[in-house]
Design an enzyme around this catalytic site. Structure first.
Site, PDB file in Angstrom:
ATOM      1  CG  HIS A  33      10.790 -13.983  13.049  1.00  0.00           C
ATOM      2  ND1 HIS A  33       9.614 -14.695  13.106  1.00  0.00           N
ATOM      3  CD2 HIS A  33      11.789 -14.884  13.150  1.00  0.00           C
ATOM      4  CE1 HIS A  33       9.889 -15.985  13.227  1.00  0.00           C
ATOM      5  NE2 HIS A  33      11.214 -16.125  13.260  1.00  0.00           N
ATOM      6  CG  HIS A  35      14.608 -16.799  17.446  1.00  0.00           C
ATOM      7  ND1 HIS A  35      13.249 -17.027  17.559  1.00  0.00           N
ATOM      8  CD2 HIS A  35      14.916 -17.031  16.142  1.00  0.00           C
ATOM      9  CE1 HIS A  35      12.768 -17.395  16.369  1.00  0.00           C
ATOM     10  NE2 HIS A  35      13.758 -17.395  15.503  1.00  0.00           N
ATOM     11  CE1 TYR A  51      18.139 -23.671  17.225  1.00  0.00           C
ATOM     12  CE2 TYR A  51      16.342 -24.818  16.129  1.00  0.00           C
ATOM     13  CZ  TYR A  51      16.819 -23.710  16.816  1.00  0.00           C
ATOM     14  OH  TYR A  51      15.997 -22.655  17.076  1.00  0.00           O
ATOM     15  NE  ARG A 126       7.581 -19.415  15.257  1.00  0.00           N
ATOM     16  CZ  ARG A 126       8.861 -19.719  15.052  1.00  0.00           C
ATOM     17  NH1 ARG A 126       9.624 -20.107  16.064  1.00  0.00           N
ATOM     18  NH2 ARG A 126       9.385 -19.625  13.847  1.00  0.00           N
ATOM     19  CG  HIS A 185      10.708 -18.227   7.613  1.00  0.00           C
ATOM     20  ND1 HIS A 185      11.201 -17.138   8.283  1.00  0.00           N
ATOM     21  CD2 HIS A 185      10.968 -19.308   8.400  1.00  0.00           C
ATOM     22  CE1 HIS A 185      11.732 -17.537   9.430  1.00  0.00           C
ATOM     23  NE2 HIS A 185      11.603 -18.847   9.528  1.00  0.00           N
ATOM     24  CG  ASP A 253      15.077 -16.252  10.830  1.00  0.00           C
ATOM     25  OD1 ASP A 253      14.463 -16.571  11.860  1.00  0.00           O
ATOM     26  OD2 ASP A 253      15.560 -17.086  10.041  1.00  0.00           O
TER      27      ASP A 253
END
Length: 297
Positions: A33, A35, A51, A126, A185, A253
């Site tokens: 996980h 990005h 954001y 997702r 998470h 993350d």
């Protein structure tokens, strides 16, 4: 007005100097996980984002992976791009054979595009019902199930960013669901609510049933502690491992988008695995064997 002109708060980037973990990761360790963002000048952001991240590109993650000892990765489409998967797919294509990806798609995406994504290495879609500006907390199950039926022949799964404590009927919601379910998470429930929370208990039962997976990611998002070690997350981790160690995966993350507390160092964060998964054989399962099964490495 272009999407890059829309106002959304700038979020901090990750610690640029990740420490080398004390924990040696097993061969084939997988970050399930993370990005990639940018470059912003080339790929505009979704106007309804909440954001705005700095540019954090493929070489940045490669540096982190080398530092941690990670050999494989799963890039996850972030909310700031909506259903524009160009950055995610571009990074996936550049790292073919060593990466997989999870994308966000429109309900009417053509079958041919799903097939193209599958060939590139996409293994899931997702749904985010948390980090959105509208319809927060609403899970459109009819639409979700329709898409799940379409991706089932590909062997994909459906990943959810959702707070399990907000869904005490979570087992009923996913009864007979067409594909495997993956939840981010640790279930994205505040650790202070405890493992006896009805939604979390339902989540544990789903794990025991073998059709649900959990990602050990973003401990700082659910901890009451403002900085490492996020010790209050450990009981949740142990309960999830006990429920079904064959359905747990881990991820950094990175680059920790929209995290508003003290930015954790990724090397130190990696060492939290020693508390969450203290057995070496289980660690290999979580970092290597389970990702291989879920993502088809």
């Amino acid at each position: 007005m272009s999407t890059t002109d829309v106002s959304a708060p700038q979020c901090a980037g990750p610690d640029p100097k990740p420490a080398t973990p004390k924990l040696k990761l097993p061969a084939g360790a997988t970050d399930c996980h993370f990005h990639i963002f940018g470059p912003k000048a080339k790929f505009p952001y979704w106007p309804n984002r909440i954001y705005t991240p700095p540019d954090l590109l493929l070489p940045d993650w490669q540096h982190l992976a080398k530092t941690l000892g990670v050999e494989r990765g799963v890039i996850v489409q972030p909310s700031v791009y909506g259903t524009d998967n160009r950055v995610t797919l571009g990074a996936l294509e550049a790292m073919r054979e060593t990466w997989r990806a999870v994308v966000v798609v429109e309900d009417d995406i053509p079958d041919a595009e799903l097939q193209r994504m599958d060939q590139l290495g996409v293994r899931g879609i997702r749904f985010n019902v948390v980090d959105v500006a509208t319809d927060k907390g609403k899970l459109p199950m009819d639409a979700v199930r329709r898409l799940a039926e379409r991706i089932k022949p590909l062997g994909w799964h459906v990943q959810f960013l959702m707070h399990v404590d907000e869904y005490p009927d979570i087992e009923k919601m996913f009864d007979g669901f067409p594909t495997d379910v993956v939840i981010d998470h640790f279930g994205y429930m505040k650790a202070a609510k405890g493992i006896q929370n009805p939604g979390f208990q339902g989540f544990l039962r789903m794990l025991k049933g073998g059709r649900c997976w959990v990602k050990f990611t973003g401990a700082y998002r659910i901890s009451a502690e403002k900085r490492l070690p996020y010790a209050d997350v450990t009981p949740l981790a142990h309960a999830l491992i006990e429920a079904n160690p064959d359905r747990v995966v881990w991820g950094t993350d990175w680059p920790h988008p929209k995290h508003e507390g003290d930015m954790p160092n990724d090397g130190v964060m990696c060492d939290r695995l020693s508390d969450w998964v203290p057995d070496a054989a289980l660690l290999k399962k979580v970092l290597v064997d389970n990702p291989a099964k879920l993502y088809g490495f």
